[in-house]
Design a protein around this motif. Structure first.
Motif, short mmCIF file in Angstrom:
data_model
loop_
_atom_site.label_atom_id
_atom_site.label_comp_id
_atom_site.label_asym_id
_atom_site.label_seq_id
_atom_site.Cartn_x
_atom_site.Cartn_y
_atom_site.Cartn_z
N ALA A 199 0.85 -1.19 0.00
CA ALA A 199 0.00 0.00 0.00
C ALA A 199 0.89 1.24 0.00
O ALA A 199 2.06 1.19 0.39
CB ALA A 199 -0.92 0.00 1.23
N ASN A 200 0.36 2.35 -0.45
CA ASN A 200 1.16 3.58 -0.46
C ASN A 200 0.26 4.80 -0.33
O ASN A 200 -0.92 4.76 -0.69
CB ASN A 200 2.02 3.68 -1.72
N ILE A 201 0.87 5.88 0.18
CA ILE A 201 0.22 7.18 0.31
C ILE A 201 1.16 8.22 -0.28
O ILE A 201 2.35 8.25 0.06
CB ILE A 201 -0.10 7.51 1.78
N GLU A 202 0.66 9.08 -1.16
CA GLU A 202 1.48 10.09 -1.82
C GLU A 202 1.12 11.48 -1.33
O GLU A 202 -0.05 11.79 -1.12
CB GLU A 202 1.31 10.01 -3.34
N ARG A 203 2.18 12.29 -1.18
CA ARG A 203 2.00 13.68 -0.80
C ARG A 203 2.95 14.55 -1.63
O ARG A 203 4.00 14.10 -2.09
CB ARG A 203 2.28 13.89 0.69
N GLN A 204 2.57 15.82 -1.82
CA GLN A 204 3.37 16.75 -2.62
C GLN A 204 3.35 18.13 -1.97
O GLN A 204 2.34 18.55 -1.41
CB GLN A 204 2.84 16.85 -4.05
N VAL A 205 4.49 18.83 -2.07
CA VAL A 205 4.56 20.20 -1.60
C VAL A 205 5.26 21.05 -2.66
O VAL A 205 6.25 20.63 -3.27
CB VAL A 205 5.31 20.30 -0.25
N GLY A 206 4.69 22.21 -2.96
CA GLY A 206 5.28 23.15 -3.91
C GLY A 206 6.04 24.24 -3.17
O GLY A 206 5.51 24.86 -2.24
N VAL A 207 7.29 24.45 -3.59
CA VAL A 207 8.16 25.42 -2.92
C VAL A 207 8.53 26.52 -3.91
O VAL A 207 9.07 26.24 -5.00
CB VAL A 207 9.44 24.74 -2.39
N GLN A 208 8.25 27.76 -3.57
CA GLN A 208 8.58 28.89 -4.42
C GLN A 208 9.96 29.43 -4.07
O GLN A 208 10.29 29.61 -2.90
CB GLN A 208 7.54 30.00 -4.29
N ILE A 209 10.78 29.65 -5.10
CA ILE A 209 12.15 30.13 -4.92
C ILE A 209 12.16 31.66 -4.93
O ILE A 209 11.64 32.29 -5.85
CB ILE A 209 13.08 29.58 -6.02
N LYS A 210 12.73 32.23 -3.89
CA LYS A 210 12.75 33.70 -3.78
C LYS A 210 13.98 34.29 -4.45
O LYS A 210 13.92 35.39 -4.99
CB LYS A 210 12.72 34.10 -2.30
N THR A 211 15.12 33.62 -4.40
CA THR A 211 16.36 34.14 -5.00
C THR A 211 17.05 33.02 -5.77
O THR A 211 16.79 31.84 -5.56
CB THR A 211 17.32 34.67 -3.93
N SER A 212 17.96 33.41 -6.70
CA SER A 212 18.70 32.45 -7.52
C SER A 212 20.16 32.41 -7.09
O SER A 212 20.72 33.43 -6.68
CB SER A 212 18.60 32.84 -9.00
N PRO A 213 20.82 31.23 -7.21
CA PRO A 213 22.24 31.16 -6.85
C PRO A 213 23.14 31.87 -7.87
O PRO A 213 24.24 32.28 -7.54
CB PRO A 213 22.52 29.65 -6.82
N LEU A 214 22.67 31.96 -9.11
CA LEU A 214 23.42 32.65 -10.16
C LEU A 214 22.67 33.92 -10.52
O LEU A 214 21.52 33.88 -10.94
CB LEU A 214 23.57 31.76 -11.39
N SER A 215 23.35 35.05 -10.35
CA SER A 215 22.69 36.34 -10.59
C SER A 215 23.00 36.87 -11.98
O SER A 215 24.03 36.56 -12.57
CB SER A 215 23.13 37.36 -9.54
N LEU A 216 22.08 37.68 -12.49
CA LEU A 216 22.21 38.32 -13.80
C LEU A 216 21.88 39.80 -13.67
O LEU A 216 20.92 40.16 -12.98
CB LEU A 216 21.27 37.69 -14.82
N GLU A 217 22.67 40.63 -14.35
CA GLU A 217 22.35 42.05 -14.45
C GLU A 217 22.49 42.46 -15.91
O GLU A 217 23.50 42.17 -16.54
CB GLU A 217 23.29 42.89 -13.57
N LEU A 218 21.47 43.14 -16.43
CA LEU A 218 21.45 43.53 -17.84
C LEU A 218 21.47 45.04 -17.96
O LEU A 218 20.74 45.74 -17.25
CB LEU A 218 20.19 42.99 -18.53
N ASP A 219 22.30 45.52 -18.87
CA ASP A 219 22.38 46.95 -19.17
C ASP A 219 22.11 47.12 -20.66
O ASP A 219 22.96 46.77 -21.49
CB ASP A 219 23.75 47.51 -18.79
#
Length: 632
Positions: A199-219
């Motif tokens: 038998a099995n039971i499934e669960r899921q959680v969604g996680v929103q990312i606030k910042t990125s490990p690799l940053s970008l700046e555009l000019d």
């Protein structure tokens, strides 16, 4: 009495039934009532006697009754046991949850809890938790967690006792673009009691990312006039404590963008940079130059993506978009080289034509036209101007109303043109690997003090950039020797009828400015000539077809600077010829025309160079000066 007569007498309607003689019977309707009462008394006596059971019948009856009662008790017991066992386990009485933060920064350890409860009368056996997650989440091993592969982990829990609860924690880090949602999936697997089914039971959680490990700046410019030069600057950086391998940056240019150049050069397709390893805290800058065209008020979108392909599949960690708006200018300007040429060679003369026009509804006074020249391969001493002024320090040509009077007052719809010439240097030096992919850039502008400057915006000055590419310079040589230090030769000199003389041939290739792809040299031996099989270098990609006499040298890719900062490519091979009587007093042919082919990857043009055939008259070998003609 015959039977027929008897039947007639019995059933005749005139027969007297009373006169018939017969014995008395209880069934006779004429019998008295006394007789009836005696018969009834006898019947009652018989009935009374028949109600009494024999001992055998009593025993059998008891056996049947006990059997029925046993079956009823057994059925009740089976039902009771079934209901008891059924009530011992229900999937609804097993709960499983995953909890933890649902909004997290990237590249920070996050802790999640797996909680479980068994409210059944039986144990849950062989219990485990399977975790599934994308590449953007990396769990830490420990506390029972074991990684199965890049996207799956397992936590073994063993057995969960009846009416008991528990929990287990795991820690991991997210590496995803800001605002991205990463889903963690957990599945509780178990066997209920001694049941073999899973038998099995499934669960899921969604996680929103606030910042990125690799940053970008555009000019990028906020607004430009159609056709103007634009400069895009992209800064990238690893803000995490983790080392990223296989880092890739991709730029999706606006629809109206025409690529000119970039620093550093793209790895492929003018918009992809393979950055390799990015250590914590390290970063870099990419600058792209081109021109942007479009309709007035168009919004041209530049999109930049930064990610890593170290795990075999590309994972995007950051993406940014910026918009440049196309605005109108009352003045337009354009430029072109004669015949629309975009690829040029060393030593060429380039005739330019500048065109300008007032597309506004009012006249514009005191317009000034300028052209800025940016190139290492232009001979600035030979710039030819009919009018105007060249500033050698700024490398700029300027035209004013003193040169072209119509610039003093450009009426609506009025247009004009200006011509000048530039010369490409006949010799371009290559001193380092950076001396490659040369361009000739000219930026034409026109301006008038009557063009207003919008509030909180730059003044709209019409401009047009033109970029020409310098095609590579290939030096292809074929030389022949009788006296050769690499492959010694034999046979008579001058060549003699009926006797073989061998010669050594040298193919040499130099490539100066741009990378060449698919370089190769092809030639044929004359019919009657012999391929000896001797060639150097011995690991060279050389083939000879005996049926066609074709010799092929596959060079492959040629870097820039070959023959300048790198040794030239060379193939040395030997050919034998046996002159015939009809060739007396002539130079015998050794090798038919040699053809070099390849593709200039920067200019995007095919290259083909053909050299004439070689004979026994070898100018480069003094030993054959007067010994090249066949003798009898």
């Amino acid at each position: 009495m015959p039977l027929d007569d008897l039947q007639k007498k019995i059933y005749s309607k005139d027969t007297d039934l009373t006169g018939r003689e017969h014995e008395e019977s209880q069934f006779d309707p004429l019998v008295s009532t006394e007789s009836d009462a005696g018969s009834f008394a006898k019947e009652k006596a018989w009935q009374k006697k028949s109600d009494e059971l024999s001992p055998y019948k009593v025993k059998s009856l008891r056996t049947v009754i006990w059997a029925v009662l046993g079956m009823i008790v057994l059925g009740v017991a089976v039902v009771a046991i079934y209901r008891y066992q059924k009530g011992a386990y229900s999937e609804e009485r097993v709960t499983f949850e995953i909890s933890g933060p649902i909004s997290v920064p990237s590249n920070q350890p996050m802790r999640y809890t797996l909680s479980y409860h068994n409210d059944n009368r039986v144990s849950l056996k062989n219990v485990s938790v399977s975790l599934n997650y994308p590449d953007s989440f990396q769990p830490e091993e420990g506390n029972g967690l074991k990684k199965e592969n890049q996207a799956n982990s397992t936590i073994e829990l063993g057995e969960i006792a009846p009416y008991s609860s528990g929990s287990v924690e795991f820690v991991g880090q997210f590496y995803a673009p800001a605002e991205a949602i990463v889903y963690l999936n957990a599945k509780l697997r178990y066997n209920p009691g001694n049941v073999q089914s899973l038998a099995n039971i499934e669960r899921q959680v969604g996680v929103q990312i606030k910042t990125s490990p690799l940053s970008l700046e555009l000019d990028i410019p906020y607004q430009v006039a159609s056709g103007d030069k634009v400069d895009y600057v992209v800064d990238y950086r690893n803000d995490s404590a983790r080392t990223f391998n296989g880092v890739r940056l991709t730029i999706k240019y606006p629809q109206g963008f025409e690529f000119d150049e970039a620093d550093p050069e793209p790895t492929s397709d003018e918009n992809v940079w393979e950055l390799g390893t990015l250590e914590p805290g390290s970063g870099g800058r990419i600058s792209v130059t081109g021109s942007l065209t479009g309709m007035m008020n168009d919004s041209q979108v530049l999109a930049v993506s930064l990610g890593s392909a170290e795990s075999g599949s590309y994972v995007e960690y950051n993406n940014q978009e910026r918009i440049t708006k196309i605005v109108s200018s009352p003045l337009t300007i354009g430029q072109q080289v004669a015949k629309g040429k975009k690829i040029v060679g060393v030593g060429e003369r380039l005739p330019y034509m500048i065109t300008y026009k007032n597309v506004g509804e009012v006249g514009l006074r005191n317009a000034i036209v300028t052209v800025e020249i940016d190139s290492k391969v232009i001979d600035y001493t030979k710039i030819r101007l009919k009018k105007g002024y060249f500033d050698g320090e700024k490398k700029m040509i300027t035209w004013k109303a003193a040169d072209y009077p119509d610039l003093a007052n450009l009426k609506p719809g009025q247009e004009g043109k200006i011509e000048f010439e530039l010369d490409v240097l006949p010799f371009v030096t290559v001193d380092s690997d950076k001396d490659r992919n040369f361009t000739i850039k000219t930026l034409a502008k026109i301006d008038s003090p009557d063009i207003p400057t919008p509030i909180n915006a730059n003044k709209i000055i019409s401009s047009n950039q033109l970029s020409l590419k310098l095609k590579t310079k290939v030096i292809f040589e074929v030389r022949g020797y009788y006296q050769d230090t690499q492959i010694p030769n034999s046979g008579p000199l001058p060549p003699r009828v009926g006797q073989e003389t061998t010669y050594t041939l040298h193919w040499k290739v130099s490539n100066l400015f741009n990378k060449i792809a698919g370089a190769r040299v092809v030639a044929y031996l004359p019919t009657g000539a012999r391929w000896t099989g001797a060639f150097k270098p011995e690991d060279g990609q050389v083939s000879f077809n005996e049926r066609t006499n074709q010799v092929v040298w596959e060079i492959g890719d040629l870097k820039n600077g070959v023959g300048a900062i790198r040794d030239p490519k060379e193939l040395v091979f030997q050919v034998g010829v046996t002159p015939q009587i009809n060739q007396v007093k002539t130079a015998v042919e050794i090798l038919k025309p040699s053809i070099f082919t390849g593709t200039d990857t920067f200019a995007g043009q095919p290259i083909s160079i053909q050299l004439r055939s070689k004979t026994s008259m070898l100018d480069e070998d003094i030993a054959t000066d007067d010994k090249f003609r066949v003798v009898p």
